[in-house]
Design a protein around this motif. Structure first.
Motif, PDB file in Angstrom:
ATOM      1  N   SER A  96       0.824  -1.202   0.000  1.00  0.00           N
ATOM      2  CA  SER A  96       0.000   0.000   0.000  1.00  0.00           C
ATOM      3  C   SER A  96       0.862   1.257   0.000  1.00  0.00           C
ATOM      4  O   SER A  96       0.617   2.202  -0.768  1.00  0.00           O
ATOM      5  N   HIS A  97       1.878   1.291   0.839  1.00  0.00           N
ATOM      6  CA  HIS A  97       2.737   2.471   0.939  1.00  0.00           C
ATOM      7  C   HIS A  97       3.531   2.689  -0.345  1.00  0.00           C
ATOM      8  O   HIS A  97       3.680   3.833  -0.807  1.00  0.00           O
ATOM      9  N   ASN A  98       4.031   1.620  -0.921  1.00  0.00           N
ATOM     10  CA  ASN A  98       4.796   1.749  -2.169  1.00  0.00           C
ATOM     11  C   ASN A  98       3.907   2.193  -3.326  1.00  0.00           C
ATOM     12  O   ASN A  98       4.333   2.972  -4.182  1.00  0.00           O
ATOM     13  N   LYS A  99       2.670   1.716  -3.341  1.00  0.00           N
ATOM     14  CA  LYS A  99       1.734   2.140  -4.376  1.00  0.00           C
ATOM     15  C   LYS A  99       1.454   3.637  -4.254  1.00  0.00           C
ATOM     16  O   LYS A  99       1.455   4.371  -5.254  1.00  0.00           O
ATOM     17  N   GLY A 100       1.238   4.108  -3.020  1.00  0.00           N
ATOM     18  CA  GLY A 100       0.995   5.525  -2.806  1.00  0.00           C
ATOM     19  C   GLY A 100       2.192   6.372  -3.194  1.00  0.00           C
ATOM     20  O   GLY A 100       2.049   7.431  -3.827  1.00  0.00           O
ATOM     21  N   ALA A 101       3.389   5.911  -2.829  1.00  0.00           N
ATOM     22  CA  ALA A 101       4.602   6.649  -3.177  1.00  0.00           C
ATOM     23  C   ALA A 101       4.771   6.732  -4.696  1.00  0.00           C
ATOM     24  O   ALA A 101       5.163   7.780  -5.237  1.00  0.00           O
ATOM     25  N   LYS A 102       4.459   5.644  -5.387  1.00  0.00           N
ATOM     26  CA  LYS A 102       4.575   5.633  -6.846  1.00  0.00           C
ATOM     27  C   LYS A 102       3.623   6.641  -7.487  1.00  0.00           C
ATOM     28  O   LYS A 102       3.993   7.354  -8.440  1.00  0.00           O
ATOM     29  N   GLN A 103       2.402   6.726  -6.954  1.00  0.00           N
ATOM     30  CA  GLN A 103       1.432   7.695  -7.476  1.00  0.00           C
ATOM     31  C   GLN A 103       1.962   9.117  -7.333  1.00  0.00           C
ATOM     32  O   GLN A 103       1.824   9.941  -8.237  1.00  0.00           O
ATOM     33  N   ILE A 104       2.560   9.386  -6.193  1.00  0.00           N
ATOM     34  CA  ILE A 104       3.097  10.725  -5.941  1.00  0.00           C
ATOM     35  C   ILE A 104       4.295  11.009  -6.843  1.00  0.00           C
ATOM     36  O   ILE A 104       4.407  12.089  -7.430  1.00  0.00           O
ATOM     37  N   MET A 105       5.182  10.039  -6.979  1.00  0.00           N
ATOM     38  CA  MET A 105       6.395  10.253  -7.768  1.00  0.00           C
ATOM     39  C   MET A 105       6.101  10.486  -9.247  1.00  0.00           C
ATOM     40  O   MET A 105       6.885  11.129  -9.943  1.00  0.00           O
ATOM     41  N   GLU A 106       4.978   9.998  -9.712  1.00  0.00           N
ATOM     42  CA  GLU A 106       4.595  10.264 -11.104  1.00  0.00           C
ATOM     43  C   GLU A 106       4.414  11.763 -11.331  1.00  0.00           C
ATOM     44  O   GLU A 106       4.784  12.300 -12.387  1.00  0.00           O
ATOM     45  N   TYR A 107       3.846  12.454 -10.354  1.00  0.00           N
ATOM     46  CA  TYR A 107       3.688  13.908 -10.468  1.00  0.00           C
ATOM     47  C   TYR A 107       5.017  14.628 -10.238  1.00  0.00           C
ATOM     48  O   TYR A 107       5.328  15.614 -10.918  1.00  0.00           O
ATOM     49  N   LEU A 108       5.805  14.138  -9.288  1.00  0.00           N
ATOM     50  CA  LEU A 108       7.109  14.753  -9.019  1.00  0.00           C
ATOM     51  C   LEU A 108       8.010  14.682 -10.254  1.00  0.00           C
ATOM     52  O   LEU A 108       8.760  15.621 -10.540  1.00  0.00           O
ATOM     53  N   ASP A 109       7.922  13.578 -10.989  1.00  0.00           N
ATOM     54  CA  ASP A 109       8.731  13.409 -12.194  1.00  0.00           C
ATOM     55  C   ASP A 109       8.343  14.391 -13.297  1.00  0.00           C
ATOM     56  O   ASP A 109       9.134  14.662 -14.204  1.00  0.00           O
ATOM     57  N   ARG A 110       7.126  14.910 -13.209  1.00  0.00           N
ATOM     58  CA  ARG A 110       6.681  15.922 -14.178  1.00  0.00           C
ATOM     59  C   ARG A 110       7.086  17.330 -13.759  1.00  0.00           C
ATOM     60  O   ARG A 110       6.743  18.303 -14.424  1.00  0.00           O
ATOM     61  N   GLY A 111       7.774  17.428 -12.621  1.00  0.00           N
ATOM     62  CA  GLY A 111       8.197  18.732 -12.138  1.00  0.00           C
ATOM     63  C   GLY A 111       7.156  19.434 -11.279  1.00  0.00           C
ATOM     64  O   GLY A 111       7.301  20.620 -10.971  1.00  0.00           O
ATOM     65  N   GLN A 112       6.123  18.704 -10.862  1.00  0.00           N
ATOM     66  CA  GLN A 112       5.069  19.299 -10.050  1.00  0.00           C
ATOM     67  C   GLN A 112       5.272  18.971  -8.566  1.00  0.00           C
ATOM     68  O   GLN A 112       5.538  17.824  -8.209  1.00  0.00           O
ATOM     69  N   ASP A 113       5.125  19.978  -7.727  1.00  0.00           N
ATOM     70  CA  ASP A 113       5.157  19.749  -6.282  1.00  0.00           C
ATOM     71  C   ASP A 113       3.851  19.089  -5.853  1.00  0.00           C
ATOM     72  O   ASP A 113       2.796  19.310  -6.459  1.00  0.00           O
ATOM     73  N   VAL A 114       3.918  18.299  -4.795  1.00  0.00           N
ATOM     74  CA  VAL A 114       2.737  17.634  -4.246  1.00  0.00           C
ATOM     75  C   VAL A 114       2.652  17.939  -2.753  1.00  0.00           C
ATOM     76  O   VAL A 114       3.603  17.682  -2.010  1.00  0.00           O
ATOM     77  N   ALA A 115       1.531  18.508  -2.312  1.00  0.00           N
ATOM     78  CA  ALA A 115       1.290  18.745  -0.891  1.00  0.00           C
ATOM     79  C   ALA A 115       0.348  17.655  -0.384  1.00  0.00           C
ATOM     80  O   ALA A 115      -0.757  17.496  -0.898  1.00  0.00           O
ATOM     81  N   PHE A 116       0.806  16.903   0.593  1.00  0.00           N
ATOM     82  CA  PHE A 116       0.019  15.789   1.137  1.00  0.00           C
ATOM     83  C   PHE A 116      -0.618  16.250   2.450  1.00  0.00           C
ATOM     84  O   PHE A 116       0.071  16.496   3.436  1.00  0.00           O
TER      85      PHE A 116
END
Length: 229
Positions: A77-97
């Motif tokens: 579950s944690h790795n899946k969530g991290a992967k979802q977030i990193m997809e946006y980070l790789d596009r250069g977008q910040d993510v606020a959780f």
């Protein structure tokens, strides 16, 4: 350039306890992650949207965490969530959780934070008002004074020995084991009070062990104080 992950503490429930810094970051960040299956249905979304209605116009990223103690399922579950977030980070977008209370205190978010940080991404944590400080303020009481000790205890685990500690005990995550928690509390001579959904519209206060329901809600917090001589 890759984006940054920000763990954003949003306080315990009252939208007026959202810090100015947290509100500024929400306004400035396009991608807002929330813990839950449907973003608009999450407690975190409902809290922040009261202070910032424009939250609905952001890119909302729901991260569903499993409610289990199975280490294999949790890791997945944690790795899946991290992967979802990193997809946006790789596009250069910040993510606020958005995390209730403070991100550093028993927050599931931190598991994702560690994975993302270990993968080499930039991370930041912005503190929020903790639930037990808000509860004490709501009850018009101090947590500790002078040389008193404060113990923050995850009550869904073993608490019998913890309740023998001196000073004030804060019992968090007690809802899933409430009958056992109440049984342990009956064995000690102390003042006990619980708040369910502190700062939210459906807030409830229970004074004394016998007032506390066995089926208390997830956002329930118990304060146990030594009786004054």
């Amino acid at each position: 350039m890759k984006g940054k992950l920000i763990g954003l503490g949003i306080g315990p429930g009252d939208p007026e306890l959202l810090t100015l810094k947290a509100l500024r970051i929400v306004k400035e960040t396009e991608v807002i992650a929330v813990p839950g299956k449907v973003a608009e249905n999450t407690v975190a979304y409902k809290i922040v949207s009261q202070a910032y209605p424009e939250l609905k116009d952001k890119t909302l990223l729901p991260i569903e965490f499993l409610m289990t103690k199975d280490p294999v399922l949790l890791d997945e579950s944690h790795n899946k969530g991290a992967k979802q977030i990193m997809e946006y980070l790789d596009r250069g977008q910040d993510v606020a959780f958005l995390t209730l209370g403070d991100s550093t205190l028993y927050a599931t978010y931190m598991y994702v934070h560690h994975i993302v940080a270990a993968a080499g991404y930039t991370t930041e944590i912005v503190s929020g008002i903790t639930s037990f400080c808000a509860v004490a303020a709501r009850l018009n009481m101090s947590l500790v004074e002078q040389s008193e000790e404060l113990h923050v205890i995850p009550a869904s685990y073993q608490i019998f020995d913890a309740l023998k500690l001196r000073g004030t005990k804060v019992l968090m995550k007690a809802a899933s084991k409430m009958p056992e928690v109440k049984a342990a509390l009956r064995e000690i001579d102390a003042d006990v009070v619980m708040i369910e959904n502190c700062g939210m519209p459906d807030e409830k206060i229970f004074r004394g062990v016998e007032e506390i329901p066995d089926n208390a809600g997830y956002y329930s917090l118990i304060i146990v104080k030594e009786k004054k001589a």
